[in-house]
Design a protein around this motif. Structure first.
Motif, short mmCIF file in Angstrom:
data_model
loop_
_atom_site.label_atom_id
_atom_site.label_comp_id
_atom_site.label_asym_id
_atom_site.label_seq_id
_atom_site.Cartn_x
_atom_site.Cartn_y
_atom_site.Cartn_z
N TYR A 131 -65.19 77.67 83.27
CA TYR A 131 -64.23 76.58 83.25
C TYR A 131 -64.46 75.58 84.38
O TYR A 131 -63.74 74.57 84.50
CB TYR A 131 -62.79 77.10 83.30
N ARG A 150 -57.32 72.65 81.58
CA ARG A 150 -58.70 73.15 81.48
C ARG A 150 -58.87 74.50 82.17
O ARG A 150 -60.00 74.97 82.34
CB ARG A 150 -59.67 72.11 82.06
N PHE A 169 -61.98 74.55 76.85
CA PHE A 169 -62.36 74.34 78.26
C PHE A 169 -63.82 74.65 78.57
O PHE A 169 -64.43 74.04 79.43
CB PHE A 169 -61.45 75.19 79.17
#
Length: 809
Positions: free
Chosen positions: A230, A293, A356
């Motif tokens: 991520y 995210r 993400f």
């Protein structure tokens, strides 16, 4: 003269040990290095400290720093002393006369974050140079693995680094090379090392999020299989570190800062903490990016929108909120995906939805499954043909060609963007399977078809509901005779409260996950949440009927159950030390004495199931994951979802194949089985315990060593069975006894089931009352034709004292 010096040194060393293990009264008693081995410390919490709402008790060993804020190395325990951690803390240290106050404790490094110890646990720096942590019962928990490296002492540096040094003051081992979730100024993070966040603010065990250096970038990921990234940057900008593509070095900023550290939090955020006037303050939030995210910002399968709002996909037939009150916990599937019913798989299509990890996994060349230059239909088809795939993410504009990302696990989704997410779902066999993006230009035909489908669904739904109600009524009528006064029936809402919305996962099995919970009286329990239908329902009923009516010290106790709508949950007694599989391969695992005790307990539990119940119960899934250990490492058999009950007078039963690959007896090929299939599986588990490795170990470099039985056969032929004994130091001391017990494993593993001992015979062999068969076939897959098996020989009763095979009674 020399003799007087020796006496003086002995007296001095004795006094030193006394002060190390006693209650610390003055600051002068805490030193910043220990020179000379052996040295022993005992966890006897004596100094209390309070910070925020956490009350800790300490057993200090080393202290470094002259200001009130210092590094303390030692044991820190919860206020009730139930969990203690050996580690390094940043603390406020004050002494007034003979009284010491320690406050503000921030644990920045821990040796045993996954395995808390108790009061009277010991830390010993031995003559061999190894620093070893053992629990109060003698179980080895952790060590520096520095045996034979000429270690002469222990030091805590002014930067908070714990160091083992040799006679030339050269560093042999240091805590900076083994970070947990924090970095201190001056500490490096290099490729091969990682920070791993805790499970939660109140559980320091390793959680899902990690930070590492990978392919020239600083990368953060959630520890799924494979990892999903991520954050990734080859030039991460921060005043609090420097990064050259190979090494991340934590910096002190500003240089006049009193105390500071970088921490990867349980939510996946990387933050910098600085000590202010009276408290730890967050001074920087390092990983850039929208909150949406972060992988678990909204939980699994949930969609994160602007402002952090979390919602489930609108298709109510497939997903629902894990908690109506807390949407941030994510969504759950109403029906788990079954590989056996792949013809009923389809997709829920989420347009203008991002994921993400799409960009970062591509940039890092990770092992996540990518397809490039493909059409959207190819992306869907690839996911449908792979049962492990739970979702497909498609971006038509990635690299101007279109890219597809296949996911084995689905975390938070992001609303907005140009991509499309296809969530794989399981349809009911009674419902039509409708795949996305199927179009037809004939609107009239579509309308008529939909009306027809709705009518069919209505009729099928009514009939199905009627059958379901009858089935449920019948199911629970079957349970009634064993439930009153024995099992407690819980509501689903009660279990949500008891488990804090199923927040603390203990493990995951074939039919669902197990969560920790606490009853109103303080009793800890384990709650198994079964997912799916069909076989899961059968497993639920089998387990309740089997375990609900029997009680034995070596069987996990079933406390209650929940059967409410589609929810099927089983409530068991809580087993502190988890399943046996986590101990088998542990570097400093169970002692020989404890392994004998575990082996004996498993054998007695199986003997009870096979011979002492009103019905003969064949477990059919004996493996280390289904053997649980209590606080005293007494073993109990669990998970009876696949078990089979047969009448006492029946010797064989015909049934479909059940169990776990690697533990399935060869006679399953004929579908005619006896309780000896459990004996075979016990033989596999016994061998795993003795050898300290899994039956199937794919990490082996030599393909011939992947299967434990293959190695066992080869070593038996070469008369080199001692080579198979676990390398654990205590096991090596007893390798002759361990090797002798391998013959019992071989007896249980005979390809001809009639030549295997009964479990009661195994118990007698462990107690030294019978001798183990010597004429053994080490070709464990050599199965005779049905009806051609030899009759088992009569056991030879031994008049000798119990042999080395004897386990605890």
């Amino acid at each position: 003269m020399m003799e007087e010096h020796r006496q003086c040194f002995a007296i001095f060393f004795f006094i030193y040990l006394v002060f190390c293990t006693s209650q610390f009264a003055t600051s002068q008693r805490l030193v910043n290095f220990i020179s000379g081995v052996p040295t022993l410390w005992i966890n006897r919490p004596s100094i209390g400290g309070k910070f925020s709402r956490d009350i800790l008790n300490y057993t200090p060993i080393l202290l470094e720093g002259n200001a009130s804020l210092r590094f303390l190395y030692g044991f820190s325990c919860t206020f009730d002393h139930t969990e203690c951690f050996l580690g390094i803390s940043l603390v406020l240290y004050n002494s007034t006369g003979e009284t010491i106050y320690i406050e503000g404790g921030q644990l920045i490094w821990s040796a045993n974050r996954n395995h808390p110890v108790q009061v009277n646990a010991t830390l010993q720096l031995g003559r061999d140079g190894n620093l070893v942590l053992a629990d109060s019962d003698g179980t080895l928990v952790w060590s520096t693995n520095t045996t034979g490296k000429s270690v002469s002492g222990l030091n805590l540096t002014e930067t908070g680094n714990l160091v083992l040094f040799d006679t030339t003051n050269r560093t042999v081992w240091q805590s900076f090379d083994h970070p947990t979730d924090c970095l201190l100024p001056g500490q490096n993070l290099v490729s091969g090392q990682k920070l791993t966040a805790s499970v939660s603010a109140y559980n320091s065990s390793q959680g899902l999020f990690s930070l590492t250096v990978l392919n020239g970038s600083l990368a953060a990921y959630i520890d799924s299989d494979p990892p999903q990234y991520y954050y990734a940057s080859d030039n991460p900008d921060s005043l609090y570190w420097s990064f050259d593509g190979h090494t991340l070095t934590a910096l002190q900023y500003p240089p006049t800062s009193t105390a500071q550290f970088i921490k990867l939090g349980h939510d996946g955020h990387l933050r910098v903490y600085h000590f202010g006037d009276l408290n730890w303050e967050e001074v920087d939030y390092i990983l850039s990016g929208d909150d949406c995210r972060y992988p678990m910002v909204c939980g699994r399968y949930s969609i994160c929108a602007n402002g952090g709002q979390c919602t489930c996909p609108v298709e109510v037939n497939f997903f629902k909120p894990f908690s109506e009150r807390n949407p941030g916990l994510g969504c759950t599937e109403l029906m788990s995906i079954s590989c056996d019913s792949s013809q009923y798989h389809s997709f829920v299509e989420l347009k203008n939805t991002e994921y993400f990890s799409f960009r970062f996994n591509y940039e890092l060349n990770s092992s996540v499954f990518w397809l490039e230059g493909q059409k959207i239909e190819d992306c869907q088809r690839a996911c449908l043909s792979n049962c492990s795939c739970k979702a497909a993410v498609y971006d038509p504009y990635r690299n101007m060609r279109g890219s597809c990302l296949l996911l084995n696990e689905v975390f938070s989704l992001i609303d907005g963007g140009l991509g499309t997410v296809f969530l794989k779902v399981q349809n009911s066999p009674n419902a039509p399977v409708i795949f996305p993006r199927q179009k037809t230009p004939f609107k009239v035909i579509i309308g008529c078809t939909l009306i027809g489908i709705l009518l069919i669904l209505s009729v099928c739904s009514a009939l199905s509901k009627k059958r379901s109600e009858k089935r449920k009524a019948g199911d629970f009528l079957d349970l009634e005779p064993i439930l009153p006064g024995i099992l407690t029936r819980f509501s689903y809402n009660e279990l949500k409260i008891i488990t804090q919305d199923f927040n603390r996962k203990l493990g995951k099995g074939g039919f669902g996950s197990v969560y920790e919970g606490t009853l109103s009286n303080g009793t800890k329990i384990a709650v198994k949440h079964l997912n799916g239908v069909g076989q899961v329902k059968e497993s639920f009923l089998t387990e309740v009927k089997t375990v609900g009516g029997i009680h034995h010290i070596n069987l996990v106790k079933l406390i209650g159950y929940c059967a409410e709508k589609s929810h099927r949950l089983l409530i068991y007694e809580y087993m502190v030390n988890g399943s046996l599989d986590r101990w088998i391969t542990q570097e400093n695992g169970l002692t020989w004495h404890k392994r004998q005790m575990v082996i004996s307990d498993i054998a007695k539990g199986l003997a009870y199931l096979h011979e002492d119940c009103s019905h003969k119960i064949i477990h059919l899934d004996i493996k280390p994951q289904n053997i649980l250990l209590d606080q005293n490492f007494r073993a109990k058999i669990s998970d009876f979802g696949l078990s089979k009950l047969i009448e006492k007078d029946k010797s064989k039963v015909v049934t479909r194949m059940r169990g776990t690959p690697g533990y399935i007896a060869p006679e399953w090929l004929s579908s005619v089985i006896t309780e000896k299939v459990d004996v075979y599986a016990f033989g596999i588990v016994l061998l795993e315990i003795l050898c300290g490795r899994k039956n199937l170990d794919w990490s082996q470099t030599d393909e011939e060593d992947v299967h434990l039985l293959t190695v066992f056969t080869r070593k038996a032929e070469q008369e080199q069975l001692t080579d198979m004994v676990d390398r654990n130091e205590d096991m090596q001391l007893h390798r002759e006894a361990v090797t002798e017990m391998m013959s019992l494993a071989a007896w249980c593993l005979q390809g001809d089931f009639s030549k295997r001992p009964s479990m009661s015979m195994v118990v007698k062999a462990l107690e030294g009352l019978v001798t183990v068969e010597t004429n053994l076939d080490y070709n464990f897959r050599n199965v005779p034709k049905i009806g051609a098996g030899n009759q088992p020989r009569e056991a030879t009763i031994s008049s000798k004292l119990p042999s080395v095979l004897s386990g605890p009674r």
